[in-house]
Scaffold this motif. Structure first.
Motif, PDB file in Angstrom:
ATOM      1  N   VAL A  16       0.836  -1.203   0.000  1.00 58.51           N
ATOM      2  CA  VAL A  16       0.000   0.000   0.000  1.00 58.51           C
ATOM      3  C   VAL A  16       0.868   1.249   0.000  1.00 58.51           C
ATOM      4  O   VAL A  16       0.611   2.221  -0.727  1.00 58.51           O
ATOM      5  CB  VAL A  16      -0.957  -0.014   1.212  1.00 58.51           C
ATOM      6  N   VAL A  17       1.915   1.241   0.825  1.00 60.97           N
ATOM      7  CA  VAL A  17       2.809   2.398   0.891  1.00 60.97           C
ATOM      8  C   VAL A  17       3.570   2.556  -0.420  1.00 60.97           C
ATOM      9  O   VAL A  17       3.708   3.675  -0.952  1.00 60.97           O
ATOM     10  CB  VAL A  17       3.780   2.254   2.077  1.00 60.97           C
ATOM     11  N   ARG A  18       4.027   1.474  -0.998  1.00 55.14           N
ATOM     12  CA  ARG A  18       4.811   1.538  -2.237  1.00 55.14           C
ATOM     13  C   ARG A  18       3.985   2.051  -3.410  1.00 55.14           C
ATOM     14  O   ARG A  18       4.516   2.706  -4.301  1.00 55.14           O
ATOM     15  CB  ARG A  18       5.370   0.153  -2.562  1.00 55.14           C
ATOM     16  N   GLU A  19       2.702   1.762  -3.427  1.00 55.79           N
ATOM     17  CA  GLU A  19       1.857   2.145  -4.558  1.00 55.79           C
ATOM     18  C   GLU A  19       1.178   3.497  -4.362  1.00 55.79           C
ATOM     19  O   GLU A  19       0.219   3.818  -5.075  1.00 55.79           O
ATOM     20  CB  GLU A  19       0.803   1.066  -4.814  1.00 55.79           C
ATOM     21  N   GLY A  20       1.664   4.279  -3.413  1.00 53.64           N
ATOM     22  CA  GLY A  20       1.157   5.646  -3.268  1.00 53.64           C
ATOM     23  C   GLY A  20       0.009   5.811  -2.322  1.00 53.64           C
ATOM     24  O   GLY A  20      -0.706   6.823  -2.364  1.00 53.64           O
ATOM     25  N   GLY A  21      -0.195   4.838  -1.453  1.00 55.29           N
ATOM     26  CA  GLY A  21      -1.320   4.929  -0.526  1.00 55.29           C
ATOM     27  C   GLY A  21      -1.188   6.060   0.468  1.00 55.29           C
ATOM     28  O   GLY A  21      -2.199   6.654   0.882  1.00 55.29           O
ATOM     29  N   LEU A  22       0.068   6.408   0.866  1.00 56.57           N
ATOM     30  CA  LEU A  22       0.247   7.484   1.847  1.00 56.57           C
ATOM     31  C   LEU A  22      -0.233   8.817   1.305  1.00 56.57           C
ATOM     32  O   LEU A  22      -0.841   9.614   2.039  1.00 56.57           O
ATOM     33  CB  LEU A  22       1.723   7.572   2.259  1.00 56.57           C
ATOM     34  N   SER A  23       0.048   9.082   0.046  1.00 57.99           N
ATOM     35  CA  SER A  23      -0.383  10.358  -0.545  1.00 57.99           C
ATOM     36  C   SER A  23      -1.899  10.487  -0.526  1.00 57.99           C
ATOM     37  O   SER A  23      -2.453  11.548  -0.203  1.00 57.99           O
ATOM     38  CB  SER A  23       0.133  10.455  -1.988  1.00 57.99           C
ATOM     39  N   ALA A  24      -2.558   9.385  -0.858  1.00 55.64           N
ATOM     40  CA  ALA A  24      -4.026   9.415  -0.843  1.00 55.64           C
ATOM     41  C   ALA A  24      -4.551   9.610   0.571  1.00 55.64           C
ATOM     42  O   ALA A  24      -5.512  10.367   0.798  1.00 55.64           O
ATOM     43  CB  ALA A  24      -4.570   8.124  -1.441  1.00 55.64           C
TER      44      ALA A  24
END
Length: 825
Positions: A592-600
């Motif tokens: 999740v973190v690698r695929e940009g989940g933090l930005s969302a």
């Protein structure tokens, strides 16, 4: 002019001859005569040619002149002999074909037509004659002239004359008078084919009143008259303007006379023409109520049951029109005549498409407007539609789907409805059992699919039939229609899938049907209603182990991130919930973190909706629980977001905030950044339930022990660093520790004891601890606790403090006033 041409040429020939003679003046008188003879022969040939040409060109004109003279002579004799004979001549003349078009010139044809129209005033005058025979001949002639294109009869008072003939009928009709009425109706019908003449007839001459009189007194005429009346009314009904005036300007009882004429006649032609006229008149929104009021439902029902297909079709269309309004459907349901619903059901079960289609549409409208009822099921309304569902005609399939959609809206009817039709009827409608749908246009397909999707979505809401529907292949049908390029259909498909997802018993069937891929596709739809239903289902599935990896593998994270900025709070809430559920699976947290989940999540963290914030906090807590994510989260500035959540009024948001901060505090390298982000102040505020920056909220917050425990755990980890401990003491750590020490909770006391043990390791902190009033709570906690870990941590803290002289004296003083129990001594 051509006849006189040779005469005119004669002088020229003489001059030529004379000129020839005078020009040959030679001394000798014995000049040859042969030249003069040749000239005379040429002149004679010229004259013969001109005479032949004249004869050819004038033959046709002479023939016309002779015919005209002959007709005028005959007309003159007729005028002198007998008036009715003159009418017959004019009638025959009017019916004469426009000469022989192949043998005549266009000029001759125009002359003949013009001559006919010149006799119209004479014919009009004859219609007012007391001689019925002559009048009939004149009317017949006018009717024939009205059939010629481009006639100008409307400007010659012909309509007024024909209306006069209709009004002049007596109570006891002779054969000649009956013929006059028939001829007048026929002639008027020929004239009103022109829409302008029709309007003049209805409003200008008030001739329609005479037609209604004939209709009312039709018993005095033969069946042919009734047929002519109906044919005339049919012609007027085809014109939208005259049709409206025909009904609105009628007097009470006049429309009823047409209904009686149609229903009581035993002549098929009268019934057919009359029913078609009524069907056209009823199409006008303003005319239909008046027609129904005058005629009643019984007329439509009687005609609809006719064995004649056209008559039954016309009447059934009227019933369909009647059922399309709230008032009309109510009248039909309340009617006690012939049980109209049963009549419609029987009509829908017939084989003629022209009858079945309006009957099915009438039943669909009836069910829709009346909102569906158990009574409709009891009378067998579904019987014809089960067979119509697999029809090759779009209108019939649409009607069947609409009935199912309407009846499925009532909760009390859903179970009975489904078990009467099963899933097979939906498979028929959607073409699963036959290639029928492939023959429909896209628009026709959508008109069938949409109500079918509504019915499936409604029935899937019923818990008693949801599982049976899934087992019989309803999920596959919903997945199929979800691919339609129609937003309304997608809404219903998403709603149905949401209902199936809510049933835990069918989750394995959902997986087999490939529903997750359909839900992800629906989640990409820009329509908010579709997104909301699809994401709700995805959120639920994301909490199930068997779907979590599949969601990530099928690109679910990308879909969730793409809609994270939706303006709809419910959509964002579902996205946050799904991400949080996925992060609950330890193997998916790093992905999740690698695929940009933090930005969302950072974008969703600023959403004003508290439920969105709560789900965001839960997702961040789960992400922080993985060791590989902690430094990434700290460097991404997530700590500031968790600190902001710590000041929330929602205890659940506070819980996830404290929990997340406690997980981040496990990373020694990031603790200093956490302090800079304000984590200490936030944690202390959650322990004491007194946020320093919002004192007005103190009374609104509800003490939550779990929040305090996670906050204390975070503080204990931070206290492992001496420098941070000093900072924390300055910000009020000791007050928070006293609060925890005075609780009766073992875990809270253990975290407090660990904090005391950690911060007391630094000599710089011992004096502050000793003089802050913490010694007595620390001693009490050590002596009264039944937990060995608490006692050990407290003893370590006291041992560290005792190395300081001032603190050691204060400990002695506290012990003098402490009365330990025998077990604790």
């Amino acid at each position: 002019a051509m006849a006189e041409a040779p005469t005119g040429d004669a002088p020229a020939l003489d001059n030529e001859v004379q000129g020839s003679g005078s020009s040959s003046r030679i001394p000798s008188m014995a000049a040859p005569v042969q030249g003069v003879v040749v000239t005379m022969a040429a002149a004679e040939r010229r004259i013969a040619e001109l005479e032949a040409l004249l004869a050819d060109q004038s033959a046709e004109l002479e023939q016309v002149r002779l015919l005209k003279q002959h007709n005028e002579a005959v007309l003159g004799r007729a005028l002198r002999d007998k008036e009715d004979a003159m009418g017959a001549v004019l009638a025959n003349l009017a019916s004469e074909p426009e000469w022989n078009k192949e043998a005549s010139s266009s000029a001759t044809t125009r002359e003949m037509g013009s001559w006919k129209m010149k006799e119209v005033p004479r014919l009009v005058a004859l219609t007012y004659s007391d001689n019925v025979g002559c009048r009939n001949q004149a009317v017949h002639a006018l009717g024939m002239l009205a059939m010629e294109p481009g006639n100008q009869l409307r400007e010659a008072g012909v309509l007024k004359a024909l209306v006069f003939v209709l009004k002049s009928t007596s109570t006891v009709m002779t054969d000649a008078e009956t013929r006059a009425v028939r001829l007048s109706l026929w002639a008027i019908n020929n004239m009103v084919q022109d829409p302008q003449v029709g309007g003049q007839f209805v409003k200008g001459t008030n001739g329609i009143a005479s037609v209604w009189d004939v209709c009312r007194n039709s018993g005095r005429f033969d069946p042919k008259t009734g047929s002519l009346v109906c044919n005339l009314l049919l012609t007027l009904a085809k014109n939208r303007h005259t049709a409206a005036a025909l009904i609105q300007d009628s007097n009470p009882g006049e429309i009823e006379s047409l209904g009686l004429l149609v229903t009581e006649s035993d002549q098929p032609e009268v019934v057919l023409l009359g029913s078609e006229a009524l069907a056209l008149l009823a199409q006008d929104e303003n005319s239909h109520p008046r027609l129904t009021q005058e005629l009643g439902i019984r007329v439509w029902l009687d005609l609809a049951q006719s064995g004649n297909e056209l008559v039954a079709a016309n009447a059934t269309r009227l019933l369909a029109k009647h059922c399309s309004t709230q008032q009309g459907s109510a009248e039909l349901v309340k009617s006690t005549e012939l049980h109209p619903i049963m009549v419609l059901i029987n009509l829908a079960s017939r084989t003629e498409l022209s009858v079945v289609t309006p009957a099915a549409q009438a039943l669909a409208s009836l069910a829709e407007i009346q909102g569906g009822s158990v009574e409709l099921l009891e009378v067998g309304i579904l019987k014809p539609f089960v067979s119509l569902a697999c029809s090759t005609h779009p209108a019939l399939c649409e009607a069947a789907a609409k009935v199912l959609a309407t009846l499925s809206e009532k909760d009390e009817m859903q179970e009975r409805l489904y078990y009467e039709v099963g899933t097979a009827v939906f498979q028929d409608l959607l073409g699963s059992n036959s290639p029928v749908m492939a023959d429909f246009s896209i628009e026709e397909q959508h008109q069938v699919i949409l109500p079918t999707a509504v019915a499936l979505a409604n029935l899937s809401e019923a818990e008693l039939v949801n599982s049976d529907m899934a087992e019989e292949g309803a999920i596959e049908l919903v997945c199929k229609i979800s691919k339609a390029n129609n937003v309304l259909i997608k809404r219903e498909a998403a709603r149905a899938l949401r209902n199936f997802v809510a049933n835990q018993e069918v989750h394995s069937l959902l997986e087999d049907a490939g529903s997750l891929g359909c839900l992800l596709a629906l989640a990409r739809c820009p329509d908010l209603e579709v997104q909301e239903c699809a994401l709700w289902a995805i959120e639920k599935l994301s909490s199930i182990d068997q779907f979590q990896k599949q969601i990530v593998h099928d690109g679910g994270l990308e879909v969730l991130i793409s809609v994270a900025q939706s303006p709809c709070a419910q959509v964002v809430h579902c996205v946050c919930g799904a991400v949080a559920n996925l992060c609950a699976n330890e193997s998916e947290r790093v992905r999740v973190v690698r695929e940009g989940g933090l930005s969302a999540l950072l974008l969703m963290a600023v959403h004003p909706d508290e439920e969105v914030q709560c789900e965001t906090a839960r997702a961040l807590r789960n992400i922080c629980s993985h060791e590989e994510n902690r430094m990434v989260v700290i460097q991404a500035g997530i700590a500031a977001t968790l600190v902001r959540f710590a000041h929330s009024l929602d205890n659940e948001v506070q819980l996830y905030s404290a929990w997340g901060l406690a997980e981040l505090c496990r990373e020694p390298a990031g603790r200093s950044q956490l302090v800079k982000a304000g984590a200490v102040e936030a944690l202390l505020g959650m322990v004491t339930q007194r946020p320093a920056d919002r004192p007005e909220l103190q009374r609104q917050l509800r003490p939550d022990l779990e929040v305090q425990l996670h906050s204390a755990s975070a503080l204990a980890l931070l206290c492992e660093s001496g420098e941070i401990g000093t900072v924390m003491i300055q910000e009020g750590l000791l007050t928070a520790l006293v609060t925890l020490a005075e609780t009766n909770d073992r875990q809270a006391q253990l975290e407090a004891a660990r904090c005391f043990a950690n911060i007391s390791k630094s000599p710089a902190n011992t004096s502050a601890i000793a003089t802050s009033g913490c010694l007595q709570p620390l001693l009490n906690m050590m002596l009264t606790s039944h937990d060995a870990s608490v006692k050990i941590s407290c003893a370590q803290a006291l041992g560290n403090l005792a190395e300081n002289q001032e603190a050691r004296e204060l400990i002695k003083t506290c012990l003098l006033y402490t009365s330990p129990s025998p077990r604790d001594s």
